[in-house]
Design a protein around this motif. Structure first.
Motif, PDB file in Angstrom:
ATOM      1  N   VAL A 140      79.714  11.186  52.052  1.00 25.71           N
ATOM      2  CA  VAL A 140      79.380   9.834  52.518  1.00 25.71           C
ATOM      3  C   VAL A 140      78.982   9.881  53.987  1.00 25.71           C
ATOM      4  CG1 VAL A 140      80.241   7.504  52.916  1.00 25.71           C
ATOM      5  CG2 VAL A 140      80.879   8.735  50.825  1.00 25.71           C
ATOM      6  N   ALA A 141      79.791  10.552  54.794  1.00 17.41           N
ATOM      7  CA  ALA A 141      79.488  10.676  56.225  1.00 17.41           C
ATOM      8  C   ALA A 141      78.201  11.454  56.442  1.00 17.41           C
ATOM      9  CB  ALA A 141      80.655  11.357  56.942  1.00 17.41           C
ATOM     10  N   VAL A 190      75.566  11.660  54.450  1.00 15.99           N
ATOM     11  CA  VAL A 190      74.410  10.833  54.098  1.00 15.99           C
ATOM     12  C   VAL A 190      74.131   9.812  55.196  1.00 15.99           C
ATOM     13  CG1 VAL A 190      73.538   9.091  52.489  1.00 15.99           C
ATOM     14  CG2 VAL A 190      74.657  11.150  51.618  1.00 15.99           C
ATOM     15  N   LYS A 191      75.167   9.179  55.687  1.00 12.86           N
ATOM     16  CA  LYS A 191      74.981   8.182  56.746  1.00 12.86           C
ATOM     17  C   LYS A 191      74.409   8.819  58.004  1.00 12.86           C
ATOM     18  CE  LYS A 191      78.517   4.880  55.261  1.00 12.86           C
ATOM     19  NZ  LYS A 191      79.791   4.202  55.593  1.00 12.86           N
ATOM     20  N   GLU A 192      74.904  10.015  58.331  1.00 15.76           N
ATOM     21  CA  GLU A 192      74.397  10.699  59.526  1.00 15.76           C
ATOM     22  C   GLU A 192      72.938  11.095  59.347  1.00 15.76           C
ATOM     23  OE1 GLU A 192      75.119  14.889  61.950  1.00 15.76           O
ATOM     24  OE2 GLU A 192      76.745  14.073  60.715  1.00 15.76           O
ATOM     25  N   THR A 230      70.690   9.772  57.525  1.00 20.24           N
ATOM     26  CA  THR A 230      69.776   8.625  57.397  1.00 20.24           C
ATOM     27  C   THR A 230      69.947   7.623  58.534  1.00 20.24           C
ATOM     28  OG1 THR A 230      71.362   7.441  56.006  1.00 20.24           O
ATOM     29  CG2 THR A 230      69.742   8.835  54.879  1.00 20.24           C
ATOM     30  N   GLY A 255      72.461   5.951  59.360  1.00 20.23           N
ATOM     31  CA  GLY A 255      73.221   4.783  58.941  1.00 20.23           C
ATOM     32  C   GLY A 255      72.585   3.965  57.828  1.00 20.23           C
ATOM     33  N   GLY A 277      71.464   4.956  54.710  1.00 22.27           N
ATOM     34  CA  GLY A 277      71.956   5.291  53.382  1.00 22.27           C
ATOM     35  C   GLY A 277      70.850   5.800  52.464  1.00 22.27           C
ATOM     36  N   SER A 328      79.277   6.985  46.466  1.00 24.93           N
ATOM     37  CA  SER A 328      77.861   6.597  46.529  1.00 24.93           C
ATOM     38  C   SER A 328      77.706   5.123  46.884  1.00 24.93           C
ATOM     39  CB  SER A 328      77.175   6.894  45.190  1.00 24.93           C
ATOM     40  OG  SER A 328      77.171   8.276  44.925  1.00 24.93           O
ATOM     41  N   ARG A 372      79.335   3.556  48.905  1.00 23.10           N
ATOM     42  CA  ARG A 372      79.590   3.420  50.342  1.00 23.10           C
ATOM     43  C   ARG A 372      78.440   3.932  51.201  1.00 23.10           C
ATOM     44  NH1 ARG A 372      84.470   6.989  50.629  1.00 23.10           N
ATOM     45  NH2 ARG A 372      84.199   6.720  52.887  1.00 23.10           N
ATOM     46  N   CYS A 373      77.486   4.652  50.564  1.00 23.54           N
ATOM     47  CA  CYS A 373      76.379   5.188  51.355  1.00 23.54           C
ATOM     48  C   CYS A 373      75.031   4.911  50.709  1.00 23.54           C
ATOM     49  CB  CYS A 373      76.553   6.684  51.604  1.00 23.54           C
ATOM     50  SG  CYS A 373      76.602   7.710  50.119  1.00 23.54           S
ATOM     51  N   LYS A 414      76.315  -5.831  49.123  1.00 26.59           N
ATOM     52  CA  LYS A 414      75.463  -4.806  49.734  1.00 26.59           C
ATOM     53  C   LYS A 414      74.037  -4.828  49.183  1.00 26.59           C
ATOM     54  CE  LYS A 414      76.635  -0.843  51.083  1.00 26.59           C
ATOM     55  NZ  LYS A 414      77.035   0.576  51.208  1.00 26.59           N
TER      56      LYS A 414
END
Length: 323
Positions: free
Chosen positions: A195-196, A198-200, A202, A204, A206, A222, A224-225, A253
């Motif tokens: 999760v972290a 993917v956020k990094e 992209t 943030g 996702g 998934s 969460r991201c 979301k």
């Protein structure tokens, strides 16, 4: 003929038996008798042997749901075809039956083992990414179990579609396999929180599309991201845990949860299946896709191969070769 038989349901290594004197199947109307040149091992093979799959052939049956075979009689004698065998005469045998209307020419660019592995996994990934998620060039695609049979197909098809592919795997060997497949970023979930990652990757935003054949924590993470207006395609539950989606979370979301049962297209829209095969054949000819066959084993080793796939001990596909 020689064929593996399941006379009682249970774990593949315990209930699969190789018989030497099984009657060769006889082709009925609209069917083709083929000599099995290669059979690709799939996770549903283990589920069927356990009695946990949606298709439950009568006992005894021969498992194996995907093959490349050579037609042995009739007007199409000598043709090399791929497809799903007509149960209860599965692919882990010297001969099997194919439904003529649902059999496809094996791509010339692929050998028997690779061709056998092109059908279920690549069709599943094709329909998930193109038909259900409408993946677009430039989008970010997150693929779980990216070194597995269907996951490796999704990685290659994502790259061919112009997407940025983030592959999630479990272990260094599978990480190397995903890198070789062309993933832009590989995340070993045993070493890093995907999760972290993917956020990094992209900044943030996702992932626009999530390809999930795993379920359980893979699905939960998934959510969460996934990006705004992202699409999560539920393909299977290899983790053994079927998630209970929080629909209020999808609402807040603004993402979509899409189901994909590829087998339904064979009866509901067979022309779409044939069109997908044509597209996959073109990509194979171009070198854009080539099934990852990690091992090629003789017919006598089929039970062990099914066990390895069921236990998550393989990468890509294991192919059982005809004699």
């Amino acid at each position: 003929m020689r064929a593996w038989q399941v006379g009682e349901l249970g774990e593949p290594a315990e209930v699969m038996r190789l018989a030497e004197d099984v009657a060769r199947p006889v082709a009925g109307p609209g069917q083709l008798l083929v000599r099995v040149r290669a059979a690709a091992v799939n996770f549903p093979d283990a589920l069927m042997v356990r009695g946990q799959y949606q298709v439950r052939p009568p006992l005894p049956f021969t498992p194996g749901v995907e093959l490349c075979g050579e037609v042995v009689d009739g007007a199409r004698r000598g043709e090399r075809l791929i497809g799903n065998p007509v149960l209860p005469h599965g692919a882990f045998a010297e001969y099997a039956l194919l439904d003529a209307a649902a059999a496809f020419p094996a791509p010339e660019a692929l050998d028997d083992a690779e061709a056998a592995a092109l059908h279920i996994g690549y069709q599943t990934a094709w329909f998930a990414l193109h038909r259900r998620a409408r993946l677009r060039a430039g989008e970010t695609l997150l693929v779980h179990a990216a070194a597995g049979g269907v996951g490796s197909a999704a990685v290659q098809l994502g790259r061919a579609a112009g997407a940025r592919v983030i592959a999630v795997v479990g272990g260094p060997e599978k990480a190397r396999a995903a890198q070789a497949l062309g993933a832009d970023l590989v995340v070993d979930r045993r070493e890093r929180d995907f999760v972290a990652a993917v956020k990094e990757a992209t900044e943030g935003r996702g992932a626009d599309v999530v390809f999930d054949p795993v379920g359980g924590e893979a699905y939960t993470g998934s959510t969460r991201c996934v990006a705004f207006e992202g699409r999560i395609v539920v393909v299977g539950f290899a983790a053994g845990q079927i998630p209970a989606p929080a629909l209020n979370h999808a609402l807040v979301k603004n993402y979509s949860i899409l189901g994909l049962h590829w087998g339904l297209y064979n009866t509901r829209d067979p022309r779409a299946v044939r069109a997908a095969h044509d597209g996959l054949t073109e990509l194979a000819a171009e070198g854009a896709v080539r099934p990852l066959v990690s091992a090629r084993v003789p017919l006598a080793a089929a039970a062990d191969a099914v066990h390895r796939v069921a236990a998550g001990l393989s990468t890509g596909r294991i192919a059982v070769l005809g004699d």
